[in-house]
Design a protein around this motif. Structure first.
Motif, PDB file in Angstrom:
ATOM      1  N   ASP A  71       0.761  -1.207   0.093  1.00 43.68           N
ATOM      2  CA  ASP A  71       0.002   0.046   0.070  1.00 43.68           C
ATOM      3  C   ASP A  71       0.939   1.097  -0.087  1.00 43.68           C
ATOM      4  N   LEU A  72       1.984   1.259   0.617  1.00 40.04           N
ATOM      5  CA  LEU A  72       2.799   2.438   0.899  1.00 40.04           C
ATOM      6  C   LEU A  72       3.755   2.593  -0.727  1.00 40.04           C
ATOM      7  N   ALA A  73       3.888   1.547  -1.623  1.00 38.67           N
ATOM      8  CA  ALA A  73       4.542   1.540  -2.502  1.00 38.67           C
ATOM      9  C   ALA A  73       5.805   2.634  -2.401  1.00 38.67           C
ATOM     10  N   GLU A  74       5.800   3.628  -3.428  1.00 34.82           N
ATOM     11  CA  GLU A  74       7.145   4.651  -3.240  1.00 34.82           C
ATOM     12  C   GLU A  74       7.683   4.965  -1.780  1.00 34.82           C
ATOM     13  N   GLU A  75       6.529   5.151  -1.099  1.00 33.46           N
ATOM     14  CA  GLU A  75       6.746   5.871   0.158  1.00 33.46           C
ATOM     15  C   GLU A  75       7.681   4.600   1.043  1.00 33.46           C
ATOM     16  N   PHE A  76       7.544   3.471   0.871  1.00 29.67           N
ATOM     17  CA  PHE A  76       8.243   2.442   1.627  1.00 29.67           C
ATOM     18  C   PHE A  76       9.651   2.322   1.029  1.00 29.67           C
ATOM     19  N   THR A  77       9.779   2.316  -0.452  1.00 28.02           N
ATOM     20  CA  THR A  77      10.862   2.191  -1.007  1.00 28.02           C
ATOM     21  C   THR A  77      11.960   3.413  -0.970  1.00 28.02           C
ATOM     22  N   ALA A  78      11.497   4.339  -0.493  1.00 30.31           N
ATOM     23  CA  ALA A  78      12.171   5.639  -0.309  1.00 30.31           C
ATOM     24  C   ALA A  78      12.792   5.577   1.049  1.00 30.31           C
ATOM     25  N   GLU A  79      12.389   4.741   1.847  1.00 30.20           N
ATOM     26  CA  GLU A  79      13.039   4.548   3.221  1.00 30.20           C
ATOM     27  C   GLU A  79      14.040   3.190   3.139  1.00 30.20           C
ATOM     28  N   VAL A  80      14.265   2.651   2.000  1.00 28.18           N
ATOM     29  CA  VAL A  80      14.972   1.648   2.115  1.00 28.18           C
ATOM     30  C   VAL A  80      16.264   1.673   1.232  1.00 28.18           C
ATOM     31  N   ALA A  81      17.382   1.127   1.718  1.00 30.62           N
ATOM     32  CA  ALA A  81      18.727   1.221   1.077  1.00 30.62           C
ATOM     33  C   ALA A  81      18.861  -0.264   0.783  1.00 30.62           C
ATOM     34  N   TYR A  82      19.035  -0.756  -0.640  1.00 31.91           N
ATOM     35  CA  TYR A  82      19.393  -2.044  -0.682  1.00 31.91           C
ATOM     36  C   TYR A  82      20.657  -2.198  -1.461  1.00 31.91           C
ATOM     37  N   VAL A  83      21.435  -3.058  -1.212  1.00 35.65           N
ATOM     38  CA  VAL A  83      22.638  -3.374  -1.867  1.00 35.65           C
ATOM     39  C   VAL A  83      22.845  -4.838  -1.937  1.00 35.65           C
ATOM     40  N   GLY A  84      22.575  -5.261  -3.456  1.00 36.56           N
ATOM     41  CA  GLY A  84      22.347  -6.355  -3.859  1.00 36.56           C
ATOM     42  C   GLY A  84      23.735  -6.925  -4.138  1.00 36.56           C
ATOM     43  N   HIS A  85      23.785  -8.207  -4.761  1.00 34.35           N
ATOM     44  CA  HIS A  85      25.153  -8.739  -5.463  1.00 34.35           C
ATOM     45  C   HIS A  85      25.948  -7.752  -6.407  1.00 34.35           C
ATOM     46  N   LEU A  86      24.886  -7.279  -7.229  1.00 33.25           N
ATOM     47  CA  LEU A  86      25.581  -6.333  -8.094  1.00 33.25           C
ATOM     48  C   LEU A  86      25.866  -4.829  -7.435  1.00 33.25           C
ATOM     49  N   ASN A  87      26.961  -4.318  -7.861  1.00 36.47           N
ATOM     50  CA  ASN A  87      27.322  -2.934  -7.264  1.00 36.47           C
ATOM     51  C   ASN A  87      26.635  -1.754  -7.648  1.00 36.47           C
ATOM     52  N   GLY A  88      25.944  -1.930  -9.017  1.00 33.98           N
ATOM     53  CA  GLY A  88      24.984  -1.010  -9.491  1.00 33.98           C
ATOM     54  C   GLY A  88      25.680   0.431  -9.790  1.00 33.98           C
ATOM     55  N   ILE A  89      27.184   0.617 -10.038  1.00 31.04           N
ATOM     56  CA  ILE A  89      27.891   1.604 -10.099  1.00 31.04           C
ATOM     57  C   ILE A  89      28.009   2.075 -11.896  1.00 31.04           C
ATOM     58  N   GLN A  90      28.119   3.093 -12.059  1.00 33.59           N
ATOM     59  CA  GLN A  90      28.371   3.730 -13.505  1.00 33.59           C
ATOM     60  C   GLN A  90      29.908   3.760 -13.857  1.00 33.59           C
ATOM     61  N   GLY A  91      30.359   2.861 -14.583  1.00 37.14           N
ATOM     62  CA  GLY A  91      31.903   2.645 -14.696  1.00 37.14           C
ATOM     63  C   GLY A  91      32.470   3.956 -15.376  1.00 37.14           C
ATOM     64  N   GLU A  92      31.762   4.706 -16.188  1.00 41.32           N
ATOM     65  CA  GLU A  92      32.360   5.664 -16.986  1.00 41.32           C
ATOM     66  C   GLU A  92      32.429   7.084 -15.903  1.00 41.32           C
ATOM     67  N   LEU A  93      31.641   7.103 -14.633  1.00 42.89           N
ATOM     68  CA  LEU A  93      31.673   8.068 -13.946  1.00 42.89           C
ATOM     69  C   LEU A  93      32.619   7.971 -12.787  1.00 42.89           C
ATOM     70  N   THR A  94      33.284   8.886 -12.358  1.00 40.81           N
ATOM     71  CA  THR A  94      34.320   9.034 -11.168  1.00 40.81           C
ATOM     72  C   THR A  94      33.548   8.434  -9.715  1.00 40.81           C
ATOM     73  N   ALA A  95      34.262   8.064  -8.888  1.00 44.91           N
ATOM     74  CA  ALA A  95      33.835   7.682  -7.648  1.00 44.91           C
ATOM     75  C   ALA A  95      32.766   8.611  -7.039  1.00 44.91           C
TER      76      ALA A  95
END
Length: 214
Positions: A71-95
């Motif tokens: 029911d909360l949908a995006e209101e809930f996901t905005a309160e969650v920080a998920y780090v999965g197996h993939l790092n999800g970083i952009q290689g062409e951008l700096t750290a």
């Protein structure tokens, strides 16, 4: 139903035609963390994805602050920080640019956490701030992914094998970060095969809820 900040009741998840686990219940309040344990194949990643709203369970309820997360949908996901197996970083951008982008895209107004410089220093990447992420080592890429936890400042951390590719010192540093998050009233769900030292974290054995095993 529990009045805990985060409450799960009667959760069941499937993969294909196989029930991974059923009747799973747990609660977390501010300042608490759970270490989800169990051998490969039990569905630990499936569980974490369901708990942070990335997939739907077959049965059961997941509630945040008393409300169903569906029911909360995006209101809930905005309160969650998920780090999965993939790092999800952009290689062409700096750290630094990776963290700046994450802060700009995923942070609600007034909820920003640490600056990218502060976050990089905290995970030992200050010297790599201006280096393209594709040139970082695997351990450095993992630390960069984890630095997003600091810039996003979200109360619920969901971490799937967060210590992958980290050396002993980095494991200790991340454990300390999770401990600081708990001390500030944050919550954490952690899946890890690696040993780590975090006082106060509770073990949660997923096998208790598994009806079939490989």
């Amino acid at each position: 139903m529990s009045d805990a900040l985060f409450a799960v009741h009667g959760l069941s998840c499937v993969r294909g035609d196989r029930t991974l686990f059923a009747g799973l219940s747990l609660t977390l309040d501010a300042g608490e963390a759970v270490h989800v344990r169990g051998p490969n194949g039990l569905g630990k990643t499936t569980l974490l994805r369901a708990l942070c709203g990335l997939s739907r369970p077959m049965r059961g309820e997941i509630r945040w602050r008393g409300e169903r997360i569906s029911d909360l949908a995006e209101e809930f996901t905005a309160e969650v920080a998920y780090v999965g197996h993939l790092n999800g970083i952009q290689g062409e951008l700096t750290a630094a640019e990776n963290l700046r982008l994450a802060s700009r895209v995923f942070t609600r107004r007034g909820c920003a956490g640490q600056s990218e410089g502060e976050a990089l220093a905290r995970v030992g990447l200050r010297a790599q701030a201006d280096r393209p992420a594709r040139h970082l080592s695997q351990g450095q890429k993992r630390r960069l992914a984890l630095a997003r936890l600091l810039v996003l400042r979200r109360p619920l951390w969901v971490l799937d094998e967060p210590f992958t590719a980290l050396d002993v010192a980095s494991v200790a540093s991340l454990s300390s970060l999770i401990g600081e998050h708990m001390a500030a009233g944050g919550l954490a769900l952690v899946v890890s095969h690696q040993a780590f030292d975090l006082p106060g974290i509770r073990d949660f054995e997923l096998a208790r809820y598994c009806r079939t095993r490989r």
